[in-house]
Design a protein around this motif. Structure first.
Motif, short mmCIF file in Angstrom:
data_model
loop_
_atom_site.label_atom_id
_atom_site.label_comp_id
_atom_site.label_asym_id
_atom_site.label_seq_id
_atom_site.Cartn_x
_atom_site.Cartn_y
_atom_site.Cartn_z
N ALA A 241 0.84 -1.20 0.00
CA ALA A 241 0.00 0.00 0.00
C ALA A 241 0.88 1.25 0.00
O ALA A 241 0.62 2.20 -0.73
N ILE B 57 0.87 4.30 -2.60
CA ILE B 57 0.56 5.65 -2.11
C ILE B 57 1.68 6.60 -2.51
O ILE B 57 1.43 7.72 -2.97
N VAL C 61 1.86 10.54 2.83
CA VAL C 61 1.27 9.67 3.84
C VAL C 61 2.28 8.58 4.15
O VAL C 61 2.82 7.96 3.25
N ILE D 293 2.32 5.20 6.14
CA ILE D 293 1.53 4.28 6.97
C ILE D 293 2.40 3.33 7.76
O ILE D 293 1.96 2.74 8.73
N ARG E 143 3.11 4.80 11.04
CA ARG E 143 1.91 5.22 11.77
C ARG E 143 1.21 3.95 12.21
O ARG E 143 0.51 3.33 11.44
N PRO F 13 -4.22 0.92 7.94
CA PRO F 13 -5.62 1.23 8.17
C PRO F 13 -6.21 0.39 9.29
O PRO F 13 -5.80 -0.74 9.51
N ALA F 14 -7.18 0.95 9.98
CA ALA F 14 -7.85 0.21 11.05
C ALA F 14 -8.72 -0.89 10.47
O ALA F 14 -9.24 -0.74 9.39
N ALA G 249 -5.20 6.05 -4.63
CA ALA G 249 -4.52 6.79 -3.56
C ALA G 249 -4.61 8.29 -3.80
O ALA G 249 -4.97 9.05 -2.90
N VAL H 285 -7.85 -8.85 0.68
CA VAL H 285 -6.94 -7.70 0.71
C VAL H 285 -7.61 -6.47 0.12
O VAL H 285 -7.72 -5.44 0.77
N LEU I 69 -6.68 -4.29 -2.36
CA LEU I 69 -5.63 -3.29 -2.16
C LEU I 69 -6.12 -1.85 -2.35
O LEU I 69 -5.70 -0.95 -1.64
N TYR J 248 -7.82 -0.81 0.76
CA TYR J 248 -6.81 -0.68 1.81
C TYR J 248 -6.10 0.67 1.70
O TYR J 248 -5.88 1.37 2.69
N VAL J 249 -5.77 1.03 0.46
CA VAL J 249 -5.03 2.26 0.23
C VAL J 249 -5.89 3.49 0.53
O VAL J 249 -5.42 4.47 1.12
N SER K 256 -8.27 3.70 2.65
CA SER K 256 -8.35 3.82 4.11
C SER K 256 -7.02 4.28 4.70
O SER K 256 -7.01 4.98 5.72
N ALA K 257 -5.90 3.91 4.06
CA ALA K 257 -4.59 4.33 4.56
C ALA K 257 -4.38 5.82 4.35
O ALA K 257 -3.82 6.51 5.21
N VAL K 258 -4.85 6.34 3.22
CA VAL K 258 -4.68 7.77 2.96
C VAL K 258 -5.68 8.57 3.79
O VAL K 258 -5.41 9.71 4.15
N PRO L 7 -7.23 8.00 7.14
CA PRO L 7 -7.37 7.16 8.34
C PRO L 7 -8.71 7.37 9.04
O PRO L 7 -9.11 6.54 9.85
N PRO M 283 -12.50 3.97 8.25
CA PRO M 283 -11.98 2.62 8.52
C PRO M 283 -12.17 1.70 7.31
O PRO M 283 -13.08 1.90 6.50
#
Lengths: 230, 433
Positions: free
Chosen positions: A205, A209, A220, A222, A225, A229-230, B122, B380, B382, B385-386, B388-390, B392, B395
């Protein structure tokens, strides 16, 4: 399966050199020096790609606008493309960038994991040594017979030489990796040195990103951090 | 041992090695080597295998790959994502769920200069989601639309995965590029229709935003012109044949690079993009020659023909078999990345699909679409996932809930292509005429 694109996992910045035994410190130095060399090869490959872009642009504008194509364009591309096809192969190996499936490996740890890593590395050494040797004889034939391209009679041997050259670099890299995994097999709790780290979903990821936000001011991170993601 | 038995044993061995985590190019090359040596002896077998890495890599057709990859990496520096979203917002913001619909069209537009699905998701998490949240859009919808919109990148050319498919099945790269265009647009339209329907029934999900005056709207257009330029270059080159894919890719990359430099891209960033391009290129070429060593062996063993004969002999209609093949890809896609999955499976699956009477170009688009669906499905997913990662604050579970309607839309889109293959095959059929 993963195809990592991040920074070298376990590279200089992450290793605590002062905690290493003399042998491990040596391996670390060899790994770092060799990675610098691999990086240089990747850089050459990158510049060739940029060159292909420029040549392709000149070719198409020249041909369409001025009816003046570059002489031997497609022969030239075919000969030079082995640079970017092969030269970065060891760099990619060091960064764990070659696709593999980590479905089962990802659930292993410690000695069992390193046992399979050793086996995988030995497999790679075996086939690449064979391919390097036969790639070399393939080059030698072209060199001795003076094979040339069909259109503009460019010699073919330089492009064929690229294969055994790049594979030789990969073999050295694989041996460093083999030593690294053997060391970890014997001392599973030591720091990882000279080996690509298993890529987590966070790593994948993060790489995407980084690429996606390359043009944005704010980044970002991660990995630093608490775990993505949660 | 007869040849078919060797073929099956070696293939099982290959799968075993891949599951144990041997790098795919290594596993495929070893399998091909062992199989060939078993069948025709060391000298002939190793001799053939030794020539494959060079002979398969020094192929002009493949030189388009780094160009397409490079366009993708540079495009993120060209400021196009913001221009596209602003333009889409100005022009379609007034419909129900207008900002979400704008996100779809902006990602679709960006897909025309990018083949990188997840990276696209992203950047649009950064570009589009803040606006949607500001206008009180439903969090899940906002996240879902960006994760789904990202998947358009691999479908709408330029994308490396279409080229890789073309090479493995020996189809024309141009035909695949042309074929992908309409399915990409249809996918985007279906996403947009889905959003409009959802927000029309439940306006609180995503309100419309008023359109600015016409002059303001027109002012948003120049920022999107580089995209139009690249689309025109690549598609007109493929349609009219005035440039090869590599030449069109080079020209497209030059255009985007020029825009990126004007936009303030530094030499350091360009170097980074080039280094990543070189690395990804080396990875793809290694896979290609590794798998082609295996394919050479498969040809000797006659395995693809045997598999095709078996498939055709099954007492089911082709459409049922096709659905099972696609479900197989959906499952595989949970564990593998798209390029690895295609390269490993196509040498055996593709001849069977053709024997069933399906068009190779059509199947290519369907399979790429399947790979994209795998980017938005658990475990996954992806793209989700990404996002949510960018962001936060959203969730992962919410992203998956938000994406679910888009997953259904994708299933419907694939059904549509199964029912009407002409949607895919019409455009490439024009070059034959």
């Amino acid at each position: 399966m993963s195809a990592g694109t991040g920074q070298p996992p376990g590279a200089a910045s992450e290793v605590r050199v002062e905690d290493l035994s003399p042998g491990a410190a040596m391996l670390h130095r060899v790994d770092e020096r060799f990675f610098a060399f691999e990086k240089l090869l990747n850089y050459i490959s990158a510049l060739v790609i940029l060159g292909i872009m420029v040549i392709g642009t000149v070719q198409v504008i020249g041909r369409v606008a001025f009816r003046q194509p570059i002489y031997g364009y497609s022969d030239m591309i075919e000969q030079i493309m082995t640079v970017f096809a092969f030269l970065a192969i060891a760099y990619t190996q060091r960064l764990g960038g070659h696709v593999r499936m980590e479905l089962i490996l990802g659930r292993m740890s410690g000695r069992v994991l390193y046992f399979f890593e050793v086996i995988g590395t030995l497999c790679a050494i075996g086939i690449i040594v064979i391919l390097a040797y036969y790639g070399y004889t393939h080059f030698l034939r072209a060199f001795e017979f003076g094979d040339t391209t069909i259109d503009v009679n460019m010699p073919i041997w330089p492009s064929k030489l690229m294969v055994p050259l790049a594979f030789s670099v990969l073999i050295v890299r694989l041996f460093i990796q083999l030593v690294g995994f053997l060391r970890l097999f014997m001392h599973p709790n030591e720091q990882m040195i000279g080996v690509p780290r298993m890529e987590t979903v966070d790593d994948m990821a993060q790489a995407e990103i980084d690429a996606g936000l390359a043009g944005e001011a704010e980044k970002v991170d991660i990995v630093n951090r608490s775990g993505g993601p949660a | 041992m007869d040849e078919l038995t060797v073929g099956i044993l070696v293939t099982v061995g290959l799968l075993f090695a891949v599951f144990l985590g041997v790098r795919v190019f290594v596993a495929a090359a070893i399998a091909g080597m062992v199989g060939l040596v078993a069948m025709i002896g060391w000298d002939a077998g190793a001799g053939i295998v030794g020539t494959i890495p060079h002979s398969k890599s020094a192929n002009y057709v493949l030189s388009v790959l780094p160009m397409f990859i490079l366009i993708g990496f540079i495009a993120f520096h060209a400021g196009l994502t913001h221009s596209l979203f602003n333009a889409a917002k100005a022009w379609v913001g007034w419909v129900p769920g207008g900002l979400a619909v704008a996100s779809v069209f902006a990602t679709a537009g960006f897909a025309a200069v990018s083949g990188a699905s997840t990276a696209t998701a992203a950047v649009f998490s950064r570009v589009a989601i803040p606006y949607m949240l500001e206008y009180k859009y439903d969090r899940r919808l906002a996240a879902g639309v960006v994760a789904a919109g990202g998947t358009l990148a691999s479908l709408i050319p330029p994308s490396a995965i279409l080229v890789i498919y073309a090479i493995i099945v020996e189809e024309s790269v141009g035909a695949l590029i042309l074929a992908a265009f309409i399915p990409g647009v249809i996918s985007a339209i279906i996403y947009a229709a889905l959003i409009i329907a959802q927000c029309w029934m439940k306006p609180e999900l995503g309100p419309s935003v008023p359109s600015p005056p016409l002059m303001e709207r027109i002012k948003t257009l120049p920022g999107t012109l580089p995209i139009v330029a690249v689309v025109v270059i690549i598609f007109s080159a493929m349609m009219m044949g005035w440039a090869t894919p590599t030449e069109a890719g080079s020209l497209g990359a030059s255009v985007i690079l020029a825009i990126a430099l004007v936009n303030g891209m530094k030499w350091a960033s360009l170097q980074e993009a080039l280094m990543e391009t070189a690395k990804l290129t080396a990875m793809i070429f290694s896979l290609i020659w590794g798998v082609l060593i295996f394919v050479r062996f498969l040809g000797f063993a006659g395995l693809p023909e045997a598999f095709a004969t078996w498939i055709v002999g099954l007492p089911f209609p082709p459409i049922v078999i096709m659905i099972f093949i696609l479900l197989g890809y959906a499952v595989l896609g949970m564990f593998m990345d798209a390029i690895g999955m295609l390269l490993l499976t196509l040498p055996v699956v593709y001849p069977a699909v053709v024997a069933l009477g399906y068009d190779p170009v059509w199947f290519g688009i369907i399979v790429v679409k399947m790979c994209e669906v795998c980017l938005i499905t658990p475990p996954v997913g992806l793209n989700c996932y990404v996002v949510s990662a960018v962001r936060p604050d959203i969730p992962l579970g919410d992203v998956f809930k938000g994406i679910f309607p888009f997953f259904l839309a994708d299933a419907a889109t694939i059904g549509l292509f199964l029912a009407f293959p002409g949607l895919i095959l019409w455009l490439p059929s024009l070059i034959g005429a």
